[in-house]
Design a protein around this motif. Structure first.
Motif, PDB file in Angstrom:
ATOM      1  N   MET A 156     -27.859   6.523 -41.718  1.00  0.00           N
ATOM      2  CA  MET A 156     -26.770   5.668 -41.279  1.00  0.00           C
ATOM      3  C   MET A 156     -27.342   4.376 -40.697  1.00  0.00           C
ATOM      4  O   MET A 156     -28.249   4.390 -39.890  1.00  0.00           O
ATOM      5  N   THR A 157     -26.801   3.243 -41.138  1.00  0.00           N
ATOM      6  CA  THR A 157     -27.269   1.964 -40.616  1.00  0.00           C
ATOM      7  C   THR A 157     -26.547   1.652 -39.319  1.00  0.00           C
ATOM      8  O   THR A 157     -25.544   2.259 -38.981  1.00  0.00           O
TER       9      THR A 157
ATOM     10  N   GLN B  35     -24.830  -0.961 -38.768  1.00  0.00           N
ATOM     11  CA  GLN B  35     -23.507  -1.493 -39.132  1.00  0.00           C
ATOM     12  C   GLN B  35     -22.514  -0.345 -39.282  1.00  0.00           C
ATOM     13  O   GLN B  35     -21.398  -0.423 -38.797  1.00  0.00           O
ATOM     14  N   ASN B  36     -22.912   0.733 -39.964  1.00  0.00           N
ATOM     15  CA  ASN B  36     -22.035   1.894 -40.118  1.00  0.00           C
ATOM     16  C   ASN B  36     -21.741   2.535 -38.779  1.00  0.00           C
ATOM     17  O   ASN B  36     -20.618   2.959 -38.522  1.00  0.00           O
ATOM     18  N   THR B  37     -22.759   2.618 -37.909  1.00  0.00           N
ATOM     19  CA  THR B  37     -22.568   3.199 -36.585  1.00  0.00           C
ATOM     20  C   THR B  37     -21.568   2.380 -35.786  1.00  0.00           C
ATOM     21  O   THR B  37     -20.657   2.927 -35.170  1.00  0.00           O
TER      22      THR B  37
ATOM     23  N   THR C  72     -19.234   0.337 -36.965  1.00  0.00           N
ATOM     24  CA  THR C  72     -17.930   0.504 -37.597  1.00  0.00           C
ATOM     25  C   THR C  72     -17.339   1.860 -37.253  1.00  0.00           C
ATOM     26  O   THR C  72     -16.150   1.966 -36.932  1.00  0.00           O
ATOM     27  N   ASP C  73     -18.149   2.906 -37.308  1.00  0.00           N
ATOM     28  CA  ASP C  73     -17.672   4.253 -36.971  1.00  0.00           C
ATOM     29  C   ASP C  73     -17.278   4.350 -35.501  1.00  0.00           C
ATOM     30  O   ASP C  73     -16.274   4.976 -35.171  1.00  0.00           O
TER      31      ASP C  73
ATOM     32  N   ARG D 285     -13.958   2.532 -35.080  1.00  0.00           N
ATOM     33  CA  ARG D 285     -12.860   3.329 -35.638  1.00  0.00           C
ATOM     34  C   ARG D 285     -12.533   4.504 -34.706  1.00  0.00           C
ATOM     35  O   ARG D 285     -11.362   4.787 -34.462  1.00  0.00           O
TER      36      ARG D 285
END
Length: 168
Positions: A2-3, A5-7, A9-10, A13
């Motif tokens: 997981m990058t 950016q994904n962290t 975004t997650d 959310r």
């Protein structure tokens, strides 16, 4: 893997979903107190928590009391819900609340109004000034203007704040 950016975004959310859950609990209590039937839908839309009170087709008239004549009761209820979320989470909320589809219908009306004003601005080459609107309504218009590739800005002071559409 997981990058970051994904962290991020997650994490965002998850925070917005928590806001929606807190808001739903608050609104369910309110519906119980007011003896109104409605279901709560929670979503994340355009970077903010989105909560809607919905009911079966034909039963919306009971929920209209939570909207008011021009949405003023809905605006107040949205602010109270945001405060309840802030009290529970410790963070300011930008949550959007809809009741019986009022904001969706209004969004469609405003998009049509914006498209008409955009057409007038493009045809005349002059700026077009719209009637005063609340912040939700202005945002819908600004989004439509941006999508059309034009520029807009809000001017005036609340409650008489309005949108000016400028041709390119």
């Amino acid at each position: 893997m997981m990058t970051s950016q994904n962290t991020t975004t997650d994490d965002l959310r998850a925070r917005l979903e928590k806001e929606g859950d807190v808001a739903a609990d608050y609104l369910e209590e309110l519906l119980d107190i007011a003896d109104l039937d409605g279901d709560i839908d929670i979503d994340v839309d355009q970077g903010r928590a989105s909560v809607a009170i919905v009911t079966e087709a034909g039963s919306e008239h009971w929920l209209r009391r939570l909207v008011g004549d021009d949405g003023e009761v809905l605006d107040a209820l949205q602010e109270l819900t945001r405060l309840a979320v802030q009290a529970k989470t410790g963070e300011r909320s930008r949550l959007m609340l809809d009741v019986a589809g009022h904001r969706k219908v209004r969004r469609d009306q405003l998009t049509a109004l914006a498209e008409d004003a955009i057409g007038r601005a493009q045809a005349s080459g002059a700026e077009v000034q719209l009637e005063p609107m609340n912040s939700f309504e202005r945002k819908v218009v600004h989004d439509a203007v941006t999508e059309a590739g034009l520029h807009s800005e809000s001017d005036g002071a609340e409650p008489k704040r309005y949108v000016i559409i400028r041709p390119n």
